[in-house]
Design a protein around this motif. Structure first.
Motif, mmCIF file in Angstrom:
data_model
loop_
_atom_site.group_PDB
_atom_site.id
_atom_site.type_symbol
_atom_site.label_atom_id
_atom_site.label_comp_id
_atom_site.label_asym_id
_atom_site.label_seq_id
_atom_site.Cartn_x
_atom_site.Cartn_y
_atom_site.Cartn_z
ATOM 1 N N MET A 110 43.442 73.049 97.868
ATOM 2 C CA MET A 110 42.497 73.012 96.763
ATOM 3 C C MET A 110 43.232 72.453 95.551
ATOM 4 O O MET A 110 44.423 72.717 95.355
ATOM 5 C CB MET A 110 41.938 74.401 96.465
ATOM 6 N N LYS A 111 42.510 71.668 94.745
ATOM 7 C CA LYS A 111 43.092 71.143 93.516
ATOM 8 C C LYS A 111 42.739 72.094 92.380
ATOM 9 O O LYS A 111 41.572 72.423 92.176
ATOM 10 C CB LYS A 111 42.571 69.740 93.216
ATOM 11 N N MET A 112 43.773 72.527 91.663
ATOM 12 C CA MET A 112 43.576 73.386 90.504
ATOM 13 C C MET A 112 43.767 72.523 89.262
ATOM 14 O O MET A 112 44.822 71.922 89.071
ATOM 15 C CB MET A 112 44.585 74.537 90.515
ATOM 16 N N GLU A 113 42.737 72.448 88.419
ATOM 17 C CA GLU A 113 42.788 71.594 87.240
ATOM 18 C C GLU A 113 42.451 72.392 85.989
ATOM 19 O O GLU A 113 41.604 73.277 86.017
ATOM 20 C CB GLU A 113 41.785 70.443 87.380
ATOM 21 N N GLY A 114 43.118 72.045 84.887
ATOM 22 C CA GLY A 114 42.815 72.684 83.616
ATOM 23 C C GLY A 114 44.056 73.213 82.950
ATOM 24 O O GLY A 114 45.171 72.729 83.157
ATOM 25 N N GLN A 115 43.868 74.255 82.163
ATOM 26 C CA GLN A 115 44.958 74.907 81.465
ATOM 27 C C GLN A 115 44.843 76.411 81.662
ATOM 28 O O GLN A 115 43.771 76.987 81.455
ATOM 29 C CB GLN A 115 44.944 74.567 79.969
ATOM 30 N N GLY A 116 45.937 77.005 82.063
ATOM 31 C CA GLY A 116 45.930 78.442 82.306
ATOM 32 C C GLY A 116 47.061 78.824 83.224
ATOM 33 O O GLY A 116 48.017 78.058 83.427
ATOM 34 N N ARG A 117 46.935 79.985 83.791
ATOM 35 C CA ARG A 117 47.933 80.470 84.741
ATOM 36 C C ARG A 117 47.213 80.916 86.012
ATOM 37 O O ARG A 117 46.200 81.619 85.951
ATOM 38 C CB ARG A 117 48.734 81.623 84.146
ATOM 39 N N VAL A 118 47.772 80.494 87.136
ATOM 40 C CA VAL A 118 47.194 80.849 88.427
ATOM 41 C C VAL A 118 48.283 81.530 89.245
ATOM 42 O O VAL A 118 49.434 81.064 89.288
ATOM 43 C CB VAL A 118 46.665 79.616 89.179
ATOM 44 N N TYR A 119 47.925 82.617 89.890
ATOM 45 C CA TYR A 119 48.882 83.396 90.673
ATOM 46 C C TYR A 119 48.515 83.251 92.150
ATOM 47 O O TYR A 119 47.372 83.499 92.544
ATOM 48 C CB TYR A 119 48.861 84.856 90.220
ATOM 49 N N LEU A 120 49.506 82.840 92.942
ATOM 50 C CA LEU A 120 49.279 82.499 94.347
ATOM 51 C C LEU A 120 50.134 83.373 95.262
ATOM 52 O O LEU A 120 51.278 83.694 94.943
ATOM 53 C CB LEU A 120 49.626 81.029 94.609
ATOM 54 N N ALA A 121 49.574 83.710 96.416
ATOM 55 C CA ALA A 121 50.298 84.461 97.437
ATOM 56 C C ALA A 121 49.666 84.150 98.781
ATOM 57 O O ALA A 121 48.528 83.676 98.860
ATOM 58 C CB ALA A 121 50.255 85.961 97.159
ATOM 59 N N ASP A 122 50.406 84.425 99.857
ATOM 60 C CA ASP A 122 49.896 84.156 101.206
ATOM 61 C C ASP A 122 50.318 85.279 102.140
ATOM 62 O O ASP A 122 51.410 85.271 102.691
ATOM 63 C CB ASP A 122 50.433 82.809 101.711
ATOM 64 N N THR A 123 49.479 86.264 102.258
ATOM 65 C CA THR A 123 49.648 87.396 103.191
ATOM 66 C C THR A 123 51.036 88.026 103.099
ATOM 67 O O THR A 123 51.604 88.441 104.113
ATOM 68 C CB THR A 123 49.357 86.974 104.652
ATOM 69 N N GLY A 124 51.585 88.112 101.907
ATOM 70 C CA GLY A 124 52.868 88.776 101.716
ATOM 71 C C GLY A 124 54.072 88.006 102.221
ATOM 72 O O GLY A 124 55.173 88.568 102.334
ATOM 73 N N LYS A 125 53.911 86.719 102.514
ATOM 74 C CA LYS A 125 55.038 85.919 102.996
ATOM 75 C C LYS A 125 55.996 85.605 101.850
ATOM 76 O O LYS A 125 55.604 85.512 100.689
ATOM 77 C CB LYS A 125 54.523 84.625 103.638
ATOM 78 N N LYS A 126 57.256 85.437 102.189
ATOM 79 C CA LYS A 126 58.272 85.127 101.188
ATOM 80 C C LYS A 126 58.122 83.675 100.744
ATOM 81 O O LYS A 126 57.873 82.785 101.562
ATOM 82 C CB LYS A 126 59.667 85.360 101.751
#
Length: 233
Positions: free
Chosen positions: A81-97
């Motif tokens: 997915m493309k994230m566009e704009g201004q801000g902060r986005v927090y990403l994670a994937d099923t607790g993977k390192k």
């Protein structure tokens, strides 16, 4: 573990800004993206956000027809997915390192399921193993990451990097435990009936990735099961 007051709890786990980079690890399993423009991320990986951010599923123009066809054949592939704009986005994937890598006009290959985010200066292209036998395992459809910028890749637990060289001979890995490898390597598919029980395969030939040349390969202590990627945002 001692009991914490509410103030101690907030202080211990609050957001920490210690890096000037656009990508910063809040902890080993959670990535903060300081968005000022656009960034690609794994679809469905957002756990929180602030600011004005627009999310758009990767479309035909960005993927190219070849990538779409390979995804259709593999049944999994990498959905971004493309994230566009201004801000902060927090990403994670099923607790993977999460591991952050900076590419400087370089190329690496990664399992598509293990790519969490990449800056727009890094291009992505789905690649397939040379032999048709590779179609028997979703883990054998990978992504080529090229250019300059930061890439976030994931692994179950701590990854291990194995050196590949002509002096030591080929390195064989389980596709479902293979995370990434250096851009100069072109792995092939190898099958070995004798390994079917050792590699967790109950029947048929075990499928392995064979690395030869000069470079490195990243494996994780976990055999990942690949499913159709989520279409969520």
């Amino acid at each position: 573990m001692p009991v914490k007051t509410v103030a101690e709890f907030v202080s211990a786990y609050r957001e920490k800004d210690v890096s000037p980079e656009a990508f910063e690890l809040e902890n080993p399993y959670l990535l903060e993206v300081r968005l000022n423009g656009s960034v690609w991320a794994k679809s469905g990986a957002m756990v929180a956000r602030t600011g004005q951010v627009k999310f758009t599923r990767q479309g035909l123009m960005e993927q190219g027809l070849g990538n779409l066809l390979k995804k259709a054949v593999s049944g999994e592939g990498m959905v971004l997915m493309k994230m566009e704009g201004q801000g902060r986005v927090y990403l994670a994937d099923t607790g993977k390192k999460i591991t952050l890598l900076r590419l400087d006009n370089e190329t690496i290959f990664a399992n598509g399921n293990d790519v969490l985010a990449l800056e727009t200066g890094v291009s992505n292209q789905i690649t397939m193993m040379k032999r048709v036998a590779g179609m028997m395992s979703g883990g054998l459809f990978n992504v080529k990451l090229s250019g300059s910028g930061i890439v976030a890749i994931t692994s179950h637990y701590d990854p291990l990097i194995l050196k590949v060289s002509a002096a030591t001979g080929p390195v064989f890995t389980d596709p479902n435990a293979t995370v990434a490898w250096s851009g100069g390597l072109s792995p092939e598919i190898a099958t070995d009936i004798s390994f079917k029980t050792l590699m967790g395969r109950g029947s048929g030939e075990s499928i392995q990735m064979k690395f030869e040349g000069e470079g490195w390969v990243v494996v994780q202590p976990y055999e990942e099961t690949y499913m159709q990627a989520s279409s969520g945002g």
